[in-house]
Each structure stands twice: as structure tokens, then as C-alpha cells.
Design an enzyme around this catalytic site. Structure first.
Site, PDB file in Angstrom:
ATOM      1  N   ASN A  34      47.924  41.921  53.223  1.00  0.00           N
ATOM      2  CA  ASN A  34      49.295  42.440  53.252  1.00  0.00           C
ATOM      3  C   ASN A  34      49.509  43.541  52.211  1.00  0.00           C
ATOM      4  O   ASN A  34      50.618  44.056  52.086  1.00  0.00           O
ATOM      5  CB  ASN A  34      50.314  41.307  53.062  1.00  0.00           C
ATOM      6  CG  ASN A  34      50.158  40.605  51.730  1.00  0.00           C
ATOM      7  OD1 ASN A  34      49.376  41.029  50.879  1.00  0.00           O
ATOM      8  ND2 ASN A  34      50.902  39.516  51.534  1.00  0.00           N
ATOM      9  N   PHE A  85      39.764  35.320  50.936  1.00  0.00           N
ATOM     10  CA  PHE A  85      40.088  35.723  49.564  1.00  0.00           C
ATOM     11  C   PHE A  85      41.595  35.763  49.325  1.00  0.00           C
ATOM     12  O   PHE A  85      42.029  35.740  48.170  1.00  0.00           O
ATOM     13  CB  PHE A  85      39.606  37.165  49.301  1.00  0.00           C
ATOM     14  CG  PHE A  85      38.125  37.368  49.292  1.00  0.00           C
ATOM     15  CD1 PHE A  85      37.369  36.976  48.200  1.00  0.00           C
ATOM     16  CD2 PHE A  85      37.484  37.998  50.352  1.00  0.00           C
ATOM     17  CE1 PHE A  85      36.003  37.203  48.172  1.00  0.00           C
ATOM     18  CE2 PHE A  85      36.123  38.228  50.322  1.00  0.00           C
ATOM     19  CZ  PHE A  85      35.378  37.825  49.232  1.00  0.00           C
ATOM     20  N   SER A 129      37.902  28.651  42.189  1.00  0.00           N
ATOM     21  CA  SER A 129      37.829  29.251  40.860  1.00  0.00           C
ATOM     22  C   SER A 129      37.360  28.242  39.831  1.00  0.00           C
ATOM     23  O   SER A 129      37.633  27.038  39.951  1.00  0.00           O
ATOM     24  CB  SER A 129      39.237  29.728  40.489  1.00  0.00           C
ATOM     25  OG  SER A 129      39.326  29.997  39.121  1.00  0.00           O
ATOM     26  N   TYR A 153      48.928  28.119  39.778  1.00  0.00           N
ATOM     27  CA  TYR A 153      47.821  28.857  40.419  1.00  0.00           C
ATOM     28  C   TYR A 153      46.602  27.952  40.561  1.00  0.00           C
ATOM     29  O   TYR A 153      46.018  27.829  41.653  1.00  0.00           O
ATOM     30  CB  TYR A 153      47.457  30.107  39.589  1.00  0.00           C
ATOM     31  CG  TYR A 153      46.118  30.684  39.984  1.00  0.00           C
ATOM     32  CD1 TYR A 153      45.952  31.345  41.196  1.00  0.00           C
ATOM     33  CD2 TYR A 153      44.987  30.544  39.155  1.00  0.00           C
ATOM     34  CE1 TYR A 153      44.715  31.855  41.586  1.00  0.00           C
ATOM     35  CE2 TYR A 153      43.745  31.053  39.525  1.00  0.00           C
ATOM     36  CZ  TYR A 153      43.623  31.711  40.742  1.00  0.00           C
ATOM     37  OH  TYR A 153      42.396  32.202  41.116  1.00  0.00           O
ATOM     38  N   LYS A 157      44.383  26.196  43.991  1.00  0.00           N
ATOM     39  CA  LYS A 157      42.939  26.152  44.268  1.00  0.00           C
ATOM     40  C   LYS A 157      42.494  24.698  44.498  1.00  0.00           C
ATOM     41  O   LYS A 157      41.744  24.401  45.427  1.00  0.00           O
ATOM     42  CB  LYS A 157      42.152  26.765  43.107  1.00  0.00           C
ATOM     43  CG  LYS A 157      42.383  28.253  42.925  1.00  0.00           C
ATOM     44  CD  LYS A 157      41.952  29.046  44.139  1.00  0.00           C
ATOM     45  CE  LYS A 157      42.195  30.527  44.021  1.00  0.00           C
ATOM     46  NZ  LYS A 157      42.113  31.263  45.281  1.00  0.00           N
ATOM     47  N   ASN A 183      33.912  34.375  35.859  1.00  0.00           N
ATOM     48  CA  ASN A 183      34.770  35.534  35.551  1.00  0.00           C
ATOM     49  C   ASN A 183      34.203  36.831  36.123  1.00  0.00           C
ATOM     50  O   ASN A 183      33.362  37.472  35.496  1.00  0.00           O
ATOM     51  CB  ASN A 183      34.962  35.653  34.034  1.00  0.00           C
ATOM     52  CG  ASN A 183      35.779  34.498  33.480  1.00  0.00           C
ATOM     53  OD1 ASN A 183      35.419  33.334  33.646  1.00  0.00           O
ATOM     54  ND2 ASN A 183      36.886  34.809  32.843  1.00  0.00           N
ATOM     55  N   VAL A 221      43.205  40.089  20.725  1.00  0.00           N
ATOM     56  CA  VAL A 221      42.215  39.015  20.896  1.00  0.00           C
ATOM     57  C   VAL A 221      42.948  37.683  20.734  1.00  0.00           C
ATOM     58  O   VAL A 221      43.508  37.398  19.665  1.00  0.00           O
ATOM     59  CB  VAL A 221      41.066  39.141  19.869  1.00  0.00           C
ATOM     60  CG1 VAL A 221      40.093  37.971  20.003  1.00  0.00           C
ATOM     61  CG2 VAL A 221      40.346  40.462  20.053  1.00  0.00           C
ATOM     62  N   PHE A 222      42.959  36.904  21.806  1.00  0.00           N
ATOM     63  CA  PHE A 222      43.713  35.642  21.797  1.00  0.00           C
ATOM     64  C   PHE A 222      42.850  34.509  21.254  1.00  0.00           C
ATOM     65  O   PHE A 222      42.102  33.883  21.998  1.00  0.00           O
ATOM     66  CB  PHE A 222      44.174  35.288  23.211  1.00  0.00           C
ATOM     67  CG  PHE A 222      45.121  36.273  23.823  1.00  0.00           C
ATOM     68  CD1 PHE A 222      46.192  36.792  23.102  1.00  0.00           C
ATOM     69  CD2 PHE A 222      44.967  36.681  25.153  1.00  0.00           C
ATOM     70  CE1 PHE A 222      47.068  37.695  23.685  1.00  0.00           C
ATOM     71  CE2 PHE A 222      45.838  37.578  25.745  1.00  0.00           C
ATOM     72  CZ  PHE A 222      46.893  38.089  25.003  1.00  0.00           C
ATOM     73  N   ARG A 297      45.947  31.926  23.331  1.00  0.00           N
ATOM     74  CA  ARG A 297      46.833  32.044  24.491  1.00  0.00           C
ATOM     75  C   ARG A 297      47.008  30.646  25.070  1.00  0.00           C
ATOM     76  O   ARG A 297      46.002  29.968  25.326  1.00  0.00           O
ATOM     77  CB  ARG A 297      46.187  32.998  25.498  1.00  0.00           C
ATOM     78  CG  ARG A 297      47.037  33.339  26.689  1.00  0.00           C
ATOM     79  CD  ARG A 297      46.416  34.460  27.518  1.00  0.00           C
ATOM     80  NE  ARG A 297      45.142  34.094  28.136  1.00  0.00           N
ATOM     81  CZ  ARG A 297      44.468  34.861  28.988  1.00  0.00           C
ATOM     82  NH1 ARG A 297      44.933  36.062  29.301  1.00  0.00           N
ATOM     83  NH2 ARG A 297      43.325  34.464  29.513  1.00  0.00           N
TER      84      ARG A 297
END
Ligand code: NAD
Ligand code: UFG
Length: 348
Positions: A34, A85, A129, A153, A157, A183, A221-222, A297
Site C-alpha cells: 500500500n 513482509f 523477528s 509490535y 509477530k 538486525n 548512544v542509548f 532506551r
């Protein structure tokens, strides 16, 4: 005759790289997307990169939840398999808008599975994931490690994996491969297709990429107090072209009579810290990435990397590229396309 593969979400980052490998591997690809999080330019470029093989690509701008439109596509082509996907993937947004995520990702998948079933297409490869491993108690993560989710999210999955298991239990004609990506980073070595996130990137490498081209002043940088070699978080970064090849290996596996509903990790098996990724990027690009050290984070795990044994053994697939290749190809893409597919964008 070329096998027909329906690719949902095929104009996105991983999808576009996979479509290119499909075309070059002799498959025909019908993409349904879409364009909510991608540009149709990606597929125009895939077509060009594929040369004559590009004639075996077609695209429908359709939302997966639009059942009549999906039924029409299935009525026009008999598909050998679907690579699925399509989905929304921003963790923070999913916390703010859980219903959007459940509707888009789960309702979209259910519509797809129903239309597939009605049309006798029961071969599926699904993008799961490593997020389902949460904060792993042990690394490397194996396909048998406990799974959980800490945000909507991740739950989409997890739920879709369970839905697939139930669908297979109810009708063993289904053959389903659930691929748990670690990743994905990097870009096609041509520098012609790559990752083009909308707005402020959430993920490490797209952020570094935008700092390198001058779109952002520094990388935050977390977390610097993790129990890792340099205090920063460790992940299993995998070149997007290796990941794309993993899908071709999964499609081949669907020909195996014994396949039921199987999970495979797609990673490299190597853990790399944030600072190591920054150093690798600086080395290959010659660009300095200014850093601001900050707190952790929320929701981030300390160390996540894959056991790759099962995919190597059963899919006969293994990642080939290291982090310098990933950074080199990312930089090639970023330096040639500082504003992604939209060359008219001056800032964001
Ligand atoms: P992406 O956003 O670039 O691609 C997803 C595509 O799906 C986009 O082109 C979007 O427009 C499309 N889409 C979304 N909802 C749709 C709908 N209802 N109907 C039709 N099209 C729709 O993301 P990506 O990085 O290529 O990820 C592909 C898949 O892999 C996603 O399911 C994602 O959750 C999963 N995944 C990605 C990562 C990652 O770090 N990139 C890691 C693990 C899993
Ligand atoms: N990081 C920073 N600064 C940033 C962005 C990230 O320091 O600006 C750090 C993170 O703290 C983490 C590492 O870089 O230590 C990797 O972070 P990413 O956001 O790139 O990746 P994650 O592993 O956190 O999550 C991503 C996706 C998930 C997916 C998971 C596994 O966002 O949806 O990879 O595939 F599930």
C-alpha cells in the site's frame, strides 16, 4: 515455467532486496504494497537492476486488508507461494497506536491467509523477528528459546506465529516457514536500492547514515552501562542481501514434502556492539560520527544474537557478509542517495 511468488510489502526495505534476488533467481514476483512506508521508486530501480529479468515483476498498490482487491489478484495468477513482509514495524508507534498495529498486521495477515486458502495457495514464508526473544536469558538465541513480547509490535509477530501454527494444525496441507530476522542492515552493493525510513529513524544504522550525510548532528548512544565489552548494547547485524538470500532458501525448503510450520533464525551468529558498528562505519566511510552518550532506551535488551545452526543445516543457508561489508554498502547507498528515493527532499 517460472514459479509465481506473491510478495506482500515488496516495495519496502527487505522486500525490495528480496524481489531483486527472486527475479534474478528465475522467479516471477507480484508485489502487493500500500506504499504506507515505502516508495514505488524502489521497485522501478529493482526492475532496472534486474535487466531482462525485470519483465517478471508486477506491482499492485493494494492494502492487504482490501479483500476484494486481493481476491482479484489471486484470481488473475496462480501463486506457488507467498512471502509476507507487509506490516508496520515501529516499536514506539506501536505503543502509542496498538489498535493500528493489531489491525494492520494481524487483520492484514488473516485476510491474506483466508484468500490464500480459498485459492489453494498454502505455502507461506513470514517475516517474524528476533524481537520475540525479548531480553534473552541465554545467547545465542535458538529457535527453541522462550519467546515473549514487550510491546504491541512484538506481540503482532508472536500472535501471527501462533496463528500460523494453528492454521497448519487445522490443515496440514499448509507449509509455513517463520523467519526470525535479527538486525538487517546495509544495502544492495549497486547503491541503487536501500533503506529509506520516513521521519526520524528508530534504528541504529539508518540513524548513523543520516548523521553521515549531514541530516542529523550526532548519534545518541542509548546505554553505556550494559554488561558488554564496551558497555553498549550488542546485536546480530545481518546484511540485507544475505537476508534476501535466506528467503530464496526458504522457498526451496517449501518444496520439501516434510515441511510443516517451521521457525528459522536469520542472523550471522556474531554479536557487535553499538560502538563497534560506529567504528566500522567510520572506517569504511571516512566520516566521523559525533556521539552523545545517553541512558538506556526503555525496552532494549542487553545482548541479542542468533544461533544459526538450524538455518545452516536445514535451509543450507549461511550469511556471507561481515559488518564492514554492511557499512560499506550502506555508505554507498547513503552517499549516492542522501535523501533516499526522494531526491526532491531537501530536509526532514
Ligand atoms: P518496510 O516498512 O520497509 O516494509 C514493509 C512494507 O509493507 C512497506 O513497504 C509498507 O508500505 C508495506 N505495508 C505495511 N502494511 C501494509 C498493508 N496493510 N498492506 C500492504 N502493504 C503494507 O519494513 P522492512 O524493514 O522491509 O520489514 C519487512 C518485514 O520484516 C516487516 O514485517 C517487519 O516487521 C519485519 N522485520 C523487520 C526488521 C527490520 O529491522 N527491518 C526486523 C525484523 C522483522
Ligand atoms: N541504538 C542507539 N542509538 C540509536 C538507535 C539504536 O544507541 O539511535 C542502539 C540500541 O540501543 C541497541 C542497538 O543500537 O543497542 C540496536 O538498536 P536498533 O533499534 O537498531 O535495533 P533493535 O535490536 O533494538 O531492534 C530492531 C527492530 C526490532 C526488531 C529487532 C530484531 O527495531 O523491531 O531489531 O530484528 F525486532
Amino acid at each position: 515455467m517460472a514459479k509465481n511468488i506473491l510478495v506482500t510489502g515488496g516495495s519496502g526495505y527487505i522486500g525490495s532486496h528480496t524481489v531483486l534476488q527472486l527475479l534474478n533467481g528465475g522467479y516471477s514476483a507480484v508485489v502487493v504494497d500500500n506504499l504506507d512506508n515505502s516508495s514505488a521508486v524502489s521497485l522501478e530501480r529493482v526492475k532496472k537492476l534486474a535487466g531482462q529479468n525485470g519483465d517478471r515483476l508486477s506491482f499492485h498498490q493494494v492494502d492487504l486488508r482490501d479483500r476484494p482487491a486481493l481476491e482479484k489478484i489471486f484470481s488473475e495468477t496462480k501463486f506457488d507461494a507467498v512471502i509476507h513482509f507487509a506490516g508496520l514495524k515501529a516499536v514506539g508507534e506501536s505503543v502509542e497506536k496498538p489498535l493500528l498495529y493489531y489491525n494492520n498486521n494481524i487483520a492484514g495477515t488473516i485476510t491474506l491467509l483466508e484468500v490464500m486458502s480459498q485459492n489453494g495457495c498454502k505455502n507461506l514464508v513470514f517475516s517474524s523477528s528476533a524481537t520475540v526473544y525479548g531480553w534473552p536469558k541465554e545467547v545465542p538465541c535458538t529457535e527453541e528459546s522462550p519467546i515473549s513480547a514487550t510491546n504491541p509490535y512484538g506481540r503482532t509477530k508472536l500472535f501471527i506465529e501462533e496463528i500460523c501454527r494453528d492454521v497448519h494444525r487445522s490443515d496440514p496441507e499448509w507449509k509455513i516457514i517463520l523467519l526470525r530476522y535479527f538486525n538487517p542492515v546495509g544495502a544492495h552493493p549497486s547503491g541503487y536500492i536501500g533503506e529509506d525510513p520516513l521521519g526520524v529513524p528508530n534504528n541504529l544504522m539508518p540513524y548513523i547514515q543520516q548523521v553521515a550525510v549531514g541530516r542529523r548532528p550526532h548519534l545518541t548512544v542509548f546505554g553505556t552501562d550494559y554488561k558488554t565489552k564496551d558497555g553498549t548494547g550488542v546485536r546480530d547485524y545481518i546484511h540485507v542481501t544475505d537476508l534476501a538470500d535466506g528467503h530464496i532458501a526458504a522457498l526451496r525448503k517449501l518444496d520439501d514434502l516434510k515441511i510443516n510450520c517451521e521457525v528459522y533464525n536469520l542472523g550471522t551468529g556474531n554479536g557487535t556492539s553499538v560502538l563497534e558498528m560506529v567504528a566500522a562505519f567510520e572506517k569504511v566511510s571516512g566520516k566521523k560520527i559525533p556521539l552523545v552518550m545517553a541512558g538506556r532506551r526503555p525496552g532494549d535488551a542487553e545482548i541479542v544474537y542468533a544461533s544459526t545452526e538450524k538455518a545452516e543445516r536445514e535451509l543450507n543457508w549461511k550469511a556471507k557478509h561481515g559488518i564492514e561489508d554492511m557499512c560499506r554498502d550502506l555508505w554507498n547507498w547513503a552517499s549516492n542517495n542522501p535523501y533516499g528515493y526522494d531526491s526532491s527532499k531537501g530536509s526532514s
